[in-house]
Design a protein around this motif. Structure first.
Motif, PDB file in Angstrom:
ATOM      1  N   LYS A  26      63.333 112.555  89.730  1.00  0.00           N
ATOM      2  CA  LYS A  26      64.408 113.881  89.633  1.00  0.00           C
ATOM      3  C   LYS A  26      65.393 113.908  88.685  1.00  0.00           C
ATOM      4  CE  LYS A  26      65.130 116.729  92.957  1.00  0.00           C
ATOM      5  NZ  LYS A  26      63.965 117.827  92.893  1.00  0.00           N
ATOM      6  N   GLU A  83      68.476 111.023 100.128  1.00  0.00           N
ATOM      7  CA  GLU A  83      67.656 111.416 101.240  1.00  0.00           C
ATOM      8  C   GLU A  83      66.364 110.791 101.322  1.00  0.00           C
ATOM      9  OE1 GLU A  83      67.116 115.774 100.528  1.00  0.00           O
ATOM     10  OE2 GLU A  83      69.457 115.900 100.585  1.00  0.00           O
ATOM     11  N   HIS A 101      69.335 113.259  96.251  1.00  0.00           N
ATOM     12  CA  HIS A 101      68.012 113.435  96.445  1.00  0.00           C
ATOM     13  C   HIS A 101      67.300 112.043  96.800  1.00  0.00           C
ATOM     14  CE1 HIS A 101      63.792 114.507  96.386  1.00  0.00           C
ATOM     15  NE2 HIS A 101      63.542 113.591  95.459  1.00  0.00           N
TER      16      HIS A 101
END
Ligand code: SIN
Length: 329
Positions: free
Chosen positions: A47, A269, A266
């Motif tokens: 990411k 999560e 991210h």
């Protein structure tokens, strides 16, 4: 005279060309890690690359090297200080040569859950720990979660007695060494890249890790039992070198900080999801039995391992241990 002048002019022209061409070259960030891409850290790194290249593609290029392809556990921080790699996210257990303070995170049964970890890491004491590696030339850019560790083994571990005499692979942490000695087991410090083979060949009997690492590295295929102990934490610190970071243009550094903060959210999560979904995939595989402890059985592990805290109280600091423990409420 004319000859000297020509040489001087040539040298000047050459140096201008070099400066111009290097100014146009993008900054390269080599990001090295040891886990699979389909893990919280692997997904965070990917990411980060995606965000940086969308926003700064002409200025910064990010190269990701997963699965210990570039550097393993023991070498990556040295390589960073030599300028051979610019970013990494070793587990907090792997910083013992750079600071004693981060050993806090290895204390068994310190945090009850990931919410407590978040509360502590976001507190002034937790944030200050990111700076504990600065004296050694590293910059702690942020914490990243993986999750709580479980105990996998070739025999069923219900009580601490079951671990007696068994060989367990551990990360390079003195706290983890004492944790296994506390249950009369034999801890062996080994790099992550060697764990699967050590388990498969029965050179060791067990190891401790999170659901996502046990699943993505297929440890569950060679370990018939996994005790759901949630006895410790596997978290990471994203780091870079002071030298690399301080030489970046300020605006680029700011953009990288922003991209990293989004990538870490991210990754966190993904960590929360994988602690449920990878556990389920292991259950569904029927290759490994998940052993649930009763409250009384778990209490025995706590009682056996908790004395380790006292041994490290001086090195870590009692105040810090108390502050971390208080985050459970
Ligand atoms: C990692 O998650 O980076 C590796 C953990 C380990 O060495 O067990």
């Amino acid at each position: 005279m004319f000859k000297h002048l020509t040489t001087a002019v040539l040298c000047f022209a050459l140096s201008v060309t070099t400066t111009i061409s290097s100014a146009a070259d993008p900054i390269v960030i080599k990001f090295s890690h040891v886990v699979a891409e389909n893990t919280p850290k692997g997904q965070m790194a990917n990411k980060f690359k995606e965000l940086v290249e969308t926003r700064l593609g002409d200025r910064v290029k990010v190269e990701i090297y997963p699965n210990s392809q570039l550097f393993g556990d023991n070498k990556v921080l040295e390589a960073m200080l030599l300028g051979d790699v610019q970013m990494a996210a070793p587990s907090l257990s792997k910083f013992s040569r750079y600071t004693k303070k981060l050993a806090l995170y290895d204390l068994p049964f310190l945090f009850e859950d990931m919410e407590a970890v978040d509360r502590f890491q976001q507190s002034p004491a937790g944030e200050k720990l990111l700076k504990s590696v600065e004296r050694k030339g590293l910059v702690g850019l942020g914490y990243l979660h993986n999750g709580m560790k479980q105990l996998s083994a070739s025999n069923k571990l219900r009580s601490p007695n079951d671990a007696r005499g068994q060989k367990f692979r551990i990360m390079s942490s003195d706290v983890l060494e004492e944790q296994f000695k506390a249950v009369s087991a034999m801890p062996l410090k080994k790099p992550f890249s060697e764990v699967f083979t050590l388990l498969q060949t029965r050179a060791i009997d067990g190891q401790e890790n999170t659901w996502s690492n046990i699943y993505s590295k297929k440890f569950f295929e060679v370990q018939p039992y996994i005790t759901e102990s949630n006895h410790g934490l596997l978290d990471y610190m994203v780091v870079t070198s002071k030298e690399f970071w301080s030489e970046l243009p300020a605006d680029t550094r700011g953009e990288l900080e922003q991209a990293l903060s989004e990538a870490i959210s991210h990754g966190n999560e993904v960590a929360a999801q994988k602690s449920v979904s990878d556990r389920q995939k292991i259950t569904d595989s029927r290759r490994s039995e998940i052993v649930a402890l009763t409250a009384a059985e778990r209490a025995q592990w706590v009682e056996a391992m908790k004395p380790v805290w006292k041994k490290f109280e001086k090195k870590i600091g009692k105040d810090l241990i108390d502050a971390a423990y208080a985050s459970n409420q």
